[in-house]
Design a protein around this motif. Structure first.
Motif, PDB file in Angstrom:
ATOM      1  N   THR A   1     -49.381 -26.259  -5.861  1.00  0.00           N
ATOM      2  CA  THR A   1     -50.016 -27.713  -6.092  1.00  0.00           C
ATOM      3  C   THR A   1     -49.037 -28.239  -7.350  1.00  0.00           C
ATOM      4  O   THR A   1     -49.012 -27.432  -8.548  1.00  0.00           O
ATOM      5  N   GLU A   2     -48.694 -29.291  -7.222  1.00  0.00           N
ATOM      6  CA  GLU A   2     -48.237 -30.104  -8.250  1.00  0.00           C
ATOM      7  C   GLU A   2     -49.265 -30.844  -9.180  1.00  0.00           C
ATOM      8  O   GLU A   2     -49.874 -31.442  -8.475  1.00  0.00           O
ATOM      9  N   ILE A   3     -49.229 -30.757 -10.337  1.00  0.00           N
ATOM     10  CA  ILE A   3     -50.250 -31.622 -11.342  1.00  0.00           C
ATOM     11  C   ILE A   3     -49.407 -32.298 -12.298  1.00  0.00           C
ATOM     12  O   ILE A   3     -48.421 -31.588 -12.937  1.00  0.00           O
ATOM     13  N   VAL A   4     -49.975 -33.378 -12.803  1.00  0.00           N
ATOM     14  CA  VAL A   4     -49.553 -33.938 -14.032  1.00  0.00           C
ATOM     15  C   VAL A   4     -50.385 -33.687 -15.092  1.00  0.00           C
ATOM     16  O   VAL A   4     -51.741 -33.730 -14.986  1.00  0.00           O
ATOM     17  N   VAL A   5     -49.898 -33.253 -16.340  1.00  0.00           N
ATOM     18  CA  VAL A   5     -50.637 -32.916 -17.464  1.00  0.00           C
ATOM     19  C   VAL A   5     -50.269 -33.791 -18.531  1.00  0.00           C
ATOM     20  O   VAL A   5     -48.962 -33.883 -18.671  1.00  0.00           O
ATOM     21  N   MET A   6     -51.204 -34.054 -19.283  1.00  0.00           N
ATOM     22  CA  MET A   6     -51.142 -35.063 -20.382  1.00  0.00           C
ATOM     23  C   MET A   6     -51.440 -34.471 -21.574  1.00  0.00           C
ATOM     24  O   MET A   6     -52.622 -34.037 -21.725  1.00  0.00           O
ATOM     25  N   TYR A   7     -50.705 -34.251 -22.597  1.00  0.00           N
ATOM     26  CA  TYR A   7     -51.181 -33.754 -23.938  1.00  0.00           C
ATOM     27  C   TYR A   7     -50.922 -34.864 -24.967  1.00  0.00           C
ATOM     28  O   TYR A   7     -50.028 -35.326 -25.387  1.00  0.00           O
ATOM     29  N   VAL A   8     -52.139 -34.966 -25.749  1.00  0.00           N
ATOM     30  CA  VAL A   8     -52.132 -35.744 -26.953  1.00  0.00           C
ATOM     31  C   VAL A   8     -52.363 -35.024 -28.254  1.00  0.00           C
ATOM     32  O   VAL A   8     -53.228 -34.345 -28.376  1.00  0.00           O
ATOM     33  N   ARG A   9     -51.380 -35.488 -29.005  1.00  0.00           N
ATOM     34  CA  ARG A   9     -51.468 -34.542 -30.127  1.00  0.00           C
ATOM     35  C   ARG A   9     -51.988 -35.145 -31.461  1.00  0.00           C
ATOM     36  O   ARG A   9     -51.745 -36.475 -31.533  1.00  0.00           O
ATOM     37  N   ASN A  10     -52.696 -34.708 -32.126  1.00  0.00           N
ATOM     38  CA  ASN A  10     -53.596 -35.180 -33.282  1.00  0.00           C
ATOM     39  C   ASN A  10     -53.087 -34.429 -34.493  1.00  0.00           C
ATOM     40  O   ASN A  10     -53.555 -33.199 -34.463  1.00  0.00           O
ATOM     41  N   PRO A  11     -52.397 -34.867 -35.703  1.00  0.00           N
ATOM     42  CA  PRO A  11     -52.123 -34.139 -36.773  1.00  0.00           C
ATOM     43  C   PRO A  11     -53.359 -33.608 -37.605  1.00  0.00           C
ATOM     44  O   PRO A  11     -53.397 -32.733 -38.334  1.00  0.00           O
ATOM     45  N   LEU A  12     -54.521 -34.131 -37.467  1.00  0.00           N
ATOM     46  CA  LEU A  12     -55.657 -33.671 -37.869  1.00  0.00           C
ATOM     47  C   LEU A  12     -56.640 -32.520 -37.104  1.00  0.00           C
ATOM     48  O   LEU A  12     -57.635 -32.208 -37.980  1.00  0.00           O
ATOM     49  N   ALA A  13     -56.059 -32.386 -36.109  1.00  0.00           N
ATOM     50  CA  ALA A  13     -56.806 -31.500 -35.289  1.00  0.00           C
ATOM     51  C   ALA A  13     -56.855 -30.081 -35.390  1.00  0.00           C
ATOM     52  O   ALA A  13     -55.751 -29.501 -36.189  1.00  0.00           O
ATOM     53  N   ARG A  14     -57.985 -29.410 -35.453  1.00  0.00           N
ATOM     54  CA  ARG A  14     -58.113 -28.079 -35.623  1.00  0.00           C
ATOM     55  C   ARG A  14     -58.664 -27.392 -34.144  1.00  0.00           C
ATOM     56  O   ARG A  14     -58.580 -26.231 -33.916  1.00  0.00           O
ATOM     57  N   LEU A  15     -58.842 -28.152 -33.227  1.00  0.00           N
ATOM     58  CA  LEU A  15     -59.011 -27.848 -31.885  1.00  0.00           C
ATOM     59  C   LEU A  15     -58.343 -28.460 -30.902  1.00  0.00           C
ATOM     60  O   LEU A  15     -58.002 -29.724 -30.871  1.00  0.00           O
ATOM     61  N   THR A  16     -58.640 -28.028 -29.666  1.00  0.00           N
ATOM     62  CA  THR A  16     -57.818 -28.706 -28.471  1.00  0.00           C
ATOM     63  C   THR A  16     -58.994 -28.720 -27.432  1.00  0.00           C
ATOM     64  O   THR A  16     -59.528 -27.859 -27.058  1.00  0.00           O
ATOM     65  N   VAL A  17     -59.059 -29.974 -26.778  1.00  0.00           N
ATOM     66  CA  VAL A  17     -60.174 -30.086 -25.793  1.00  0.00           C
ATOM     67  C   VAL A  17     -59.235 -30.229 -24.454  1.00  0.00           C
ATOM     68  O   VAL A  17     -58.517 -30.956 -24.277  1.00  0.00           O
ATOM     69  N   LEU A  18     -59.823 -29.487 -23.243  1.00  0.00           N
ATOM     70  CA  LEU A  18     -59.244 -29.597 -22.034  1.00  0.00           C
ATOM     71  C   LEU A  18     -60.173 -30.433 -21.445  1.00  0.00           C
ATOM     72  O   LEU A  18     -61.304 -30.064 -21.158  1.00  0.00           O
TER      73      LEU A  18
END
Length: 109
Positions: free
Chosen positions: A55-72
């Protein structure tokens, strides 16, 4: 009787917009794409990827320079990346996290 009601309700409540609120323009051969119809932001990457099941999906990743975590962020079927774009960037900014969201690829080429 409850099964019939919930099945009927889900047919009306959970469907992606048709046509989608965005278009995809291919940038290169490795899956990097541009989402049209939204404001372009330097800290946002969008890619088209294939799942193990094909299956093809579109994934968007937003980078934050202050981040210590990544939310899915896995949203329901009643939204698409175009509709979620501003929400994703705002959540990333206010929560100080990187954020990755996805949606099924629309069929319009």
């Amino acid at each position: 009787m409850g099964g019939v009601t919930s099945s009927l309700a889900s047919k009306f409540a959970f469907f992606p917009p048709n046509p989608p609120s965005y278009e995809i323009e291919e940038k290169d051969l490795i899956g990097v794409v541009t989402v049209t119809g939204v404001s372009v932001k330097e800290n946002v990457d969008v890619r088209r990827v294939k799942t193990k099941r094909g299956t093809e999906i579109v994934v968007m990743y937003v980078r934050n320079p202050l981040a210590r975590l990544t939310v899915l962020y896995s949203h329901g079927n009643a939204a698409d990346i175009g509709q979620m774009y501003e929400l994703f960037t705002e959540l990333s900014h206010h929560l100080r996290v990187n954020l990755m969201g996805h949606t099924l690829t629309h069929t319009k080429k």
